[in-house]
Design a protein around this motif. Sequence first.
Motif, PDB file in Angstrom:
ATOM      1  N   GLU A   1      11.154   9.953 -11.848  1.00  0.00           N
ATOM      2  CA  GLU A   1      10.799   9.641 -10.463  1.00  0.00           C
ATOM      3  C   GLU A   1       9.676   8.591 -10.433  1.00  0.00           C
ATOM      4  O   GLU A   1       9.680   7.696  -9.595  1.00  0.00           O
ATOM      5  N   MET A   2       8.730   8.706 -11.352  1.00  0.00           N
ATOM      6  CA  MET A   2       7.652   7.727 -11.445  1.00  0.00           C
ATOM      7  C   MET A   2       8.210   6.353 -11.817  1.00  0.00           C
ATOM      8  O   MET A   2       7.822   5.337 -11.237  1.00  0.00           O
ATOM      9  N   VAL A   3       9.124   6.315 -12.761  1.00  0.00           N
ATOM     10  CA  VAL A   3       9.760   5.054 -13.143  1.00  0.00           C
ATOM     11  C   VAL A   3      10.486   4.451 -11.939  1.00  0.00           C
ATOM     12  O   VAL A   3      10.390   3.242 -11.696  1.00  0.00           O
ATOM     13  N   ASN A   4      11.157   5.284 -11.170  1.00  0.00           N
ATOM     14  CA  ASN A   4      11.836   4.795  -9.966  1.00  0.00           C
ATOM     15  C   ASN A   4      10.851   4.253  -8.938  1.00  0.00           C
ATOM     16  O   ASN A   4      11.154   3.286  -8.225  1.00  0.00           O
ATOM     17  N   ALA A   5       9.670   4.852  -8.852  1.00  0.00           N
ATOM     18  CA  ALA A   5       8.630   4.339  -7.950  1.00  0.00           C
ATOM     19  C   ALA A   5       8.183   2.952  -8.409  1.00  0.00           C
ATOM     20  O   ALA A   5       7.966   2.055  -7.582  1.00  0.00           O
ATOM     21  N   CYS A   6       8.066   2.763  -9.709  1.00  0.00           N
ATOM     22  CA  CYS A   6       7.736   1.438 -10.257  1.00  0.00           C
ATOM     23  C   CYS A   6       8.822   0.430  -9.888  1.00  0.00           C
ATOM     24  O   CYS A   6       8.529  -0.686  -9.449  1.00  0.00           O
ATOM     25  N   LEU A   7      10.061   0.841 -10.089  1.00  0.00           N
ATOM     26  CA  LEU A   7      11.187  -0.052  -9.795  1.00  0.00           C
ATOM     27  C   LEU A   7      11.250  -0.433  -8.322  1.00  0.00           C
ATOM     28  O   LEU A   7      11.508  -1.598  -7.991  1.00  0.00           O
ATOM     29  N   ALA A   8      11.011   0.520  -7.451  1.00  0.00           N
ATOM     30  CA  ALA A   8      11.071   0.244  -6.016  1.00  0.00           C
ATOM     31  C   ALA A   8      10.052  -0.820  -5.634  1.00  0.00           C
ATOM     32  O   ALA A   8      10.368  -1.781  -4.927  1.00  0.00           O
ATOM     33  N   CYS A   9       8.832  -0.657  -6.102  1.00  0.00           N
ATOM     34  CA  CYS A   9       7.782  -1.620  -5.767  1.00  0.00           C
ATOM     35  C   CYS A   9       8.066  -2.976  -6.385  1.00  0.00           C
ATOM     36  O   CYS A   9       8.018  -4.009  -5.714  1.00  0.00           O
ATOM     37  N   HIS A  10       8.380  -2.989  -7.668  1.00  0.00           N
ATOM     38  CA  HIS A  10       8.622  -4.263  -8.349  1.00  0.00           C
ATOM     39  C   HIS A  10       9.863  -4.970  -7.818  1.00  0.00           C
ATOM     40  O   HIS A  10       9.907  -6.195  -7.820  1.00  0.00           O
TER      41      HIS A  10
ATOM     42  N   LYS B   1      13.165  -0.555 -16.335  1.00  0.00           N
ATOM     43  CA  LYS B   1      14.414   0.226 -16.444  1.00  0.00           C
ATOM     44  C   LYS B   1      14.536   0.887 -17.804  1.00  0.00           C
ATOM     45  O   LYS B   1      15.054   1.999 -17.921  1.00  0.00           O
ATOM     46  N   LYS B   2      14.048   0.241 -18.841  1.00  0.00           N
ATOM     47  CA  LYS B   2      14.128   0.794 -20.198  1.00  0.00           C
ATOM     48  C   LYS B   2      13.184   1.976 -20.402  1.00  0.00           C
ATOM     49  O   LYS B   2      13.312   2.695 -21.383  1.00  0.00           O
ATOM     50  N   LEU B   3      12.252   2.169 -19.494  1.00  0.00           N
ATOM     51  CA  LEU B   3      11.311   3.279 -19.615  1.00  0.00           C
ATOM     52  C   LEU B   3      11.904   4.605 -19.193  1.00  0.00           C
ATOM     53  O   LEU B   3      11.371   5.658 -19.520  1.00  0.00           O
ATOM     54  N   ALA B   4      13.001   4.596 -18.474  1.00  0.00           N
ATOM     55  CA  ALA B   4      13.627   5.856 -18.015  1.00  0.00           C
ATOM     56  C   ALA B   4      14.088   6.677 -19.221  1.00  0.00           C
ATOM     57  O   ALA B   4      14.453   6.132 -20.258  1.00  0.00           O
ATOM     58  N   ILE B   5      14.072   7.974 -19.045  1.00  0.00           N
ATOM     59  CA  ILE B   5      14.494   8.890 -20.106  1.00  0.00           C
ATOM     60  C   ILE B   5      15.875   9.451 -19.766  1.00  0.00           C
ATOM     61  O   ILE B   5      16.069  10.000 -18.681  1.00  0.00           O
ATOM     62  N   GLY B   6      16.809   9.275 -20.680  1.00  0.00           N
ATOM     63  CA  GLY B   6      18.128   9.892 -20.555  1.00  0.00           C
ATOM     64  C   GLY B   6      19.010   9.371 -19.457  1.00  0.00           C
ATOM     65  O   GLY B   6      19.910  10.061 -19.005  1.00  0.00           O
ATOM     66  N   LEU B   7      18.781   8.156 -19.012  1.00  0.00           N
ATOM     67  CA  LEU B   7      19.636   7.595 -17.965  1.00  0.00           C
ATOM     68  C   LEU B   7      20.469   6.456 -18.509  1.00  0.00           C
ATOM     69  O   LEU B   7      20.161   5.796 -19.427  1.00  0.00           O
TER      70      LEU B   7
ATOM     71  N   ASP C   1       0.817  -1.219   0.000  1.00  0.00           N
ATOM     72  CA  ASP C   1       0.000   0.000   0.000  1.00  0.00           C
ATOM     73  C   ASP C   1       0.848   1.266   0.000  1.00  0.00           C
ATOM     74  O   ASP C   1       0.513   2.237  -0.675  1.00  0.00           O
ATOM     75  N   ALA C   2       1.940   1.255   0.735  1.00  0.00           N
ATOM     76  CA  ALA C   2       2.829   2.423   0.744  1.00  0.00           C
ATOM     77  C   ALA C   2       3.475   2.625  -0.624  1.00  0.00           C
ATOM     78  O   ALA C   2       3.591   3.760  -1.099  1.00  0.00           O
ATOM     79  N   PHE C   3       3.873   1.531  -1.259  1.00  0.00           N
ATOM     80  CA  PHE C   3       4.430   1.631  -2.610  1.00  0.00           C
ATOM     81  C   PHE C   3       3.399   2.186  -3.585  1.00  0.00           C
ATOM     82  O   PHE C   3       3.710   3.021  -4.440  1.00  0.00           O
ATOM     83  N   VAL C   4       2.146   1.727  -3.475  1.00  0.00           N
ATOM     84  CA  VAL C   4       1.082   2.204  -4.361  1.00  0.00           C
ATOM     85  C   VAL C   4       0.872   3.700  -4.172  1.00  0.00           C
ATOM     86  O   VAL C   4       0.762   4.447  -5.151  1.00  0.00           O
ATOM     87  N   GLN C   5       0.808   4.152  -2.928  1.00  0.00           N
ATOM     88  CA  GLN C   5       0.600   5.578  -2.667  1.00  0.00           C
ATOM     89  C   GLN C   5       1.753   6.411  -3.231  1.00  0.00           C
ATOM     90  O   GLN C   5       1.520   7.482  -3.819  1.00  0.00           O
ATOM     91  N   ASN C   6       2.981   5.934  -3.087  1.00  0.00           N
ATOM     92  CA  ASN C   6       4.131   6.631  -3.647  1.00  0.00           C
ATOM     93  C   ASN C   6       4.052   6.679  -5.169  1.00  0.00           C
ATOM     94  O   ASN C   6       4.298   7.719  -5.786  1.00  0.00           O
TER      95      ASN C   6
ATOM     96  N   LEU D   1       1.325   6.380  -7.112  1.00  0.00           N
ATOM     97  CA  LEU D   1       0.220   7.238  -7.556  1.00  0.00           C
ATOM     98  C   LEU D   1       0.563   8.720  -7.396  1.00  0.00           C
ATOM     99  O   LEU D   1       0.235   9.529  -8.267  1.00  0.00           O
ATOM    100  N   ALA D   2       1.241   9.070  -6.307  1.00  0.00           N
ATOM    101  CA  ALA D   2       1.661  10.462  -6.122  1.00  0.00           C
ATOM    102  C   ALA D   2       2.653  10.877  -7.203  1.00  0.00           C
ATOM    103  O   ALA D   2       2.563  11.984  -7.749  1.00  0.00           O
ATOM    104  N   SER D   3       3.577   9.985  -7.538  1.00  0.00           N
ATOM    105  CA  SER D   3       4.561  10.328  -8.571  1.00  0.00           C
ATOM    106  C   SER D   3       3.910  10.390  -9.949  1.00  0.00           C
ATOM    107  O   SER D   3       4.249  11.255 -10.758  1.00  0.00           O
ATOM    108  N   LEU D   4       2.956   9.505 -10.215  1.00  0.00           N
ATOM    109  CA  LEU D   4       2.232   9.538 -11.491  1.00  0.00           C
ATOM    110  C   LEU D   4       1.441  10.841 -11.612  1.00  0.00           C
ATOM    111  O   LEU D   4       1.488  11.515 -12.647  1.00  0.00           O
ATOM    112  N   GLN D   5       0.737  11.201 -10.553  1.00  0.00           N
ATOM    113  CA  GLN D   5      -0.018  12.453 -10.537  1.00  0.00           C
ATOM    114  C   GLN D   5       0.912  13.643 -10.758  1.00  0.00           C
ATOM    115  O   GLN D   5       0.589  14.575 -11.494  1.00  0.00           O
ATOM    116  N   SER D   6       2.087  13.599 -10.156  1.00  0.00           N
ATOM    117  CA  SER D   6       3.064  14.669 -10.289  1.00  0.00           C
ATOM    118  C   SER D   6       3.518  14.846 -11.733  1.00  0.00           C
ATOM    119  O   SER D   6       3.718  15.969 -12.199  1.00  0.00           O
ATOM    120  N   VAL D   7       3.675  13.747 -12.440  1.00  0.00           N
ATOM    121  CA  VAL D   7       4.066  13.834 -13.856  1.00  0.00           C
ATOM    122  C   VAL D   7       2.998  14.591 -14.636  1.00  0.00           C
ATOM    123  O   VAL D   7       3.302  15.498 -15.411  1.00  0.00           O
TER     124      VAL D   7
END
Length: 105
Positions: free
Chosen positions: A78-87, A99-105, A51-56, A58-64
């Motif tokens: 940051e949203m991609v990193n939130a995905c990575l943290a949970c997964h 990881k391939k979804l990140a831009i410019g990293l 649940d904490a991962f989901v809230q993080n 969703l907040a990052s997705l909304q922020s985008v």
Amino acid sequence: LSRYAAREGTIAAKMKQLIEQEKQLGNFPVEFNKLNTAMPTDSTTKKPSFDAFVQNYLASLQSVYQSDKEIVTAKYNEMVNACLACHSDHCPGPVPKIKKLAIGL
């Protein structure tokens, strides 16, 4: 959860494309607000921390979706990193694709 993950992968790929093309993202995908009630294919993968991962996430997705053009790439990553943290904690299978979804990293 697999349908959300598949949909998110599609949405994230489209978001990446639009951001790289400096185009508008459109509307926030409100169906993701139901992510925390989704049932996993394998019930053992949903830990108390989910649940904490989901809230993080969703907040990052909304922020985008709310970001100005100048910071949208950083917010997207940051949203991609939130995905990575949970997964990384719950379901590591899609981590290489995420990881391939990140831009410019």
